[in-house]
Write an enzyme that holds these catalytic residues in place. Structure first.
Site, PDB file in Angstrom:
ATOM      1  N   ARG A   1       0.758  -1.041  -0.069  1.00 48.75           N
ATOM      2  CA  ARG A   1      -0.015  -0.101  -0.019  1.00 48.75           C
ATOM      3  C   ARG A   1       0.856   1.264  -0.074  1.00 48.75           C
ATOM      4  NH1 ARG A   1      -4.499   0.654   4.606  1.00 48.75           N
ATOM      5  NH2 ARG A   1      -2.745   0.575   5.871  1.00 48.75           N
TER       6      ARG A   1
ATOM      7  N   THR B   1      -1.018   7.483  -1.002  1.00 48.79           N
ATOM      8  CA  THR B   1      -2.389   7.554  -1.844  1.00 48.79           C
ATOM      9  C   THR B   1      -3.163   6.391  -1.132  1.00 48.79           C
ATOM     10  OG1 THR B   1      -1.710   5.991  -3.454  1.00 48.79           O
ATOM     11  CG2 THR B   1      -1.173   8.473  -3.736  1.00 48.79           C
TER      12      THR B   1
ATOM     13  N   ASP C   1       3.179  -7.953  10.141  1.00 46.44           N
ATOM     14  CA  ASP C   1       4.305  -7.671  11.051  1.00 46.44           C
ATOM     15  C   ASP C   1       4.163  -8.642  12.208  1.00 46.44           C
ATOM     16  OD1 ASP C   1       5.748  -5.847   9.764  1.00 46.44           O
ATOM     17  OD2 ASP C   1       4.600  -4.022  10.302  1.00 46.44           O
TER      18      ASP C   1
ATOM     19  N   ASP D   1      -0.901  -4.256  12.514  1.00 46.42           N
ATOM     20  CA  ASP D   1      -0.494  -4.810  11.248  1.00 46.42           C
ATOM     21  C   ASP D   1      -0.347  -6.509  11.168  1.00 46.42           C
ATOM     22  OD1 ASP D   1       1.389  -6.002   9.324  1.00 46.42           O
ATOM     23  OD2 ASP D   1       1.476  -3.670   8.649  1.00 46.42           O
TER      24      ASP D   1
END
Length: 209
Positions: free
Chosen positions: A104, A108, A203, A200
């Site tokens: 990602r 944006t 992670d 996340d």
């Protein structure tokens, strides 16, 4: 919310999701729980699969019994999707697995592809796409578009957490794709992360915090 979204409201699923939310959960615990959820969510995701009668000889007699008419293809959105795929493969070890690498753009929030490798017969198989988080929906929508370009027609999307924003985006861009989630969370923060969420997933799965 779109009718294409199914939240698996089962006590065991809710319990496992709560374990994933705990920031104190070690990577080994997180990986194991994610794998278990992969198996549990597969139960709901495979509900529409057709059955065929198969000749089987039991220890006592011969008969015809229902078995899956076709084994689905799993597709992992790297890298966090692998945690769910591991549990799915525990249930259907003969399934083939494709991988889509997306990251990602932090400015944006759009998805950028860096890897795409899928089985050759994906057009003839039901396809289950796995990614623990359906946040903005950009990555999921991009992955589904690529799979359709490759010929996939019968696709479902499996996730642990969905945000309303991501679920709406998939309903708008891919209304033909059912979404199976373990939980529908409140929404997104200004960085596109799900709240209350679990952080996340990649992670936390691989200990790269």
């Amino acid at each position: 919310m779109s009718a294409s979204l199914t939240v698996v409201d089962h006590p065991l699923v809710r319990h496992k999701v709560a374990l994933l939310r705990d920031r104190a959960a070690a990577p080994a615990t997180f990986r194991r729980t994610m794998r278990e959820l992969g198996a549990l969510l597969l139960y709901e995701a495979t509900r529409p699969l057709p059955l065929a009668e198969t000749d089987i000889e039991t220890p006592l007699e011969r008969g015809r019994f229902p078995t899956l008419a076709e084994v689905p293809c799993f597709v992992s959105i790297l890298r966090a999707g692998n945690g769910l795929i591991d549990g799915m493969l525990d249930m259907l070890p003969d399934a083939s697995v494709g991988h889509i690498g997306l990251y990602r753009d932090h400015e944006t929030l759009e998805a950028i592809e860096y890897y795409f490798r899928i089985p050759d017969d994906i057009a003839r198989r039901p396809v289950l796409v796995a990614d623990p988080m359906l946040a903005t929906g950009h990555s999921a929508a991009a992955a589904l578009s690529r799979l359709k370009q490759a010929g996939a027609r019968r696709i479902s999307f499996v996730c642990v957490l969905a945000a309303p924003e991501g679920a709406r985006r998939l309903a708008e861009t891919h209304p033909d794709v059912p979404v199976i989630a373990a939980a529908l969370d409140r929404g997104l923060n200004d960085k596109g992360y799900i709240l209350p969420g679990l952080g996340d997933a990649g992670d936390r799965t691989y200990g790269t915090l």
